[in-house]
Write a protein that holds these residues in place. Sequence first.
Motif, short mmCIF file in Angstrom:
data_model
loop_
_atom_site.label_atom_id
_atom_site.label_comp_id
_atom_site.label_asym_id
_atom_site.label_seq_id
_atom_site.Cartn_x
_atom_site.Cartn_y
_atom_site.Cartn_z
N GLN A 189 0.92 -1.38 -0.04
CA GLN A 189 -0.12 -0.07 0.08
C GLN A 189 1.00 1.26 -0.16
O GLN A 189 2.14 1.13 0.32
N HIS A 190 0.33 2.25 -0.26
CA HIS A 190 1.12 3.55 -0.52
C HIS A 190 0.32 4.72 -0.03
O HIS A 190 -1.00 4.77 0.04
N ILE A 191 0.84 5.88 0.14
CA ILE A 191 0.25 7.15 0.23
C ILE A 191 0.83 8.14 -0.37
O ILE A 191 2.19 7.98 -0.93
N GLY A 192 0.14 9.14 -1.06
CA GLY A 192 0.89 10.26 -1.93
C GLY A 192 0.35 11.40 -1.39
O GLY A 192 -0.85 11.75 -1.03
N VAL A 193 0.96 12.57 -1.10
CA VAL A 193 0.78 14.11 -0.92
C VAL A 193 1.36 14.87 -1.71
O VAL A 193 2.68 14.61 -2.02
N GLU A 194 0.81 15.91 -1.86
CA GLU A 194 1.48 17.07 -2.59
C GLU A 194 2.10 17.97 -1.36
O GLU A 194 1.56 18.20 -0.47
N LEU A 196 0.91 -1.91 -7.46
CA LEU A 196 0.93 -0.52 -6.59
C LEU A 196 -0.32 0.10 -6.90
O LEU A 196 -0.84 1.03 -6.06
N ALA A 197 -0.37 0.64 -8.20
CA ALA A 197 -1.41 1.40 -8.73
C ALA A 197 -1.38 2.95 -8.23
O ALA A 197 -2.47 3.45 -8.06
N PRO A 207 12.78 -3.47 -10.03
CA PRO A 207 11.77 -4.57 -10.54
C PRO A 207 10.38 -4.02 -9.65
O PRO A 207 10.25 -3.19 -9.30
N THR A 208 9.29 -4.94 -10.34
CA THR A 208 8.24 -4.69 -9.69
C THR A 208 8.18 -5.34 -8.37
O THR A 208 8.89 -6.05 -7.98
N LEU A 209 6.86 -5.10 -7.63
CA LEU A 209 6.74 -5.52 -6.35
C LEU A 209 6.90 -7.39 -6.42
O LEU A 209 7.72 -8.00 -5.60
N ARG A 210 6.33 -7.95 -7.45
CA ARG A 210 6.36 -9.25 -7.60
C ARG A 210 7.62 -9.81 -7.66
O ARG A 210 8.26 -10.76 -7.29
#
Length: 179
Positions: A95-100, A151-152, A170-173
């Motif tokens: 999972q991720h978070i994104g913020v400006e 991750l999207a 690499p990708t996560l997988r």
Amino acid sequence: MKIITTSLPGVLIIEPKVYSDERGFFTETFQLERYKQAGMTLPFVQENHSRSHRGVLRGLHQQRTHPQGKLVRVSRGAAFDVAVDLNPDSPTYGQHIGVELNDENHRQLWIPPGYAHGFCVLSEVTDVQYSCTDVYYPDDEDGVRWDDPDLAIPWPIQQPVLSTKDLALPTLRERMQRL
């Protein structure tokens, strides 16, 4: 100072108090006791400053055996900053978070050790500064691809400018298969 918790354990958005008048502004970008109270107890041992142009994407990076906690801010321009949980034993793995972060909102992002970090530049020129809890070891680099479909991450740019190193991540997988 306002502390905003996120969906990732320990990852915080920090809104420092900003004092503005006709001369400009003043803000404390770090104050040991207040930041300790917010849970940032590791000492900072390295300070980094990166300047990038619109469309550049750096990341997603971490170190395998010397994980760095990072207190990130933008001193000029704007960036979309991202933290990704790469701990396979974590309930928020992948999972991720994104913020400006920008030079007007003065926000900071605290990313504890163990998370991957990256950002993309939203303005013509952006200066990103971050304090780290461990030094950089080139042989310890790790990370995942910025555009990993698992991750999207909703990056606000379509065709970023990337380093050769970041293109080879690499990708996560794929990363999990190597562990």
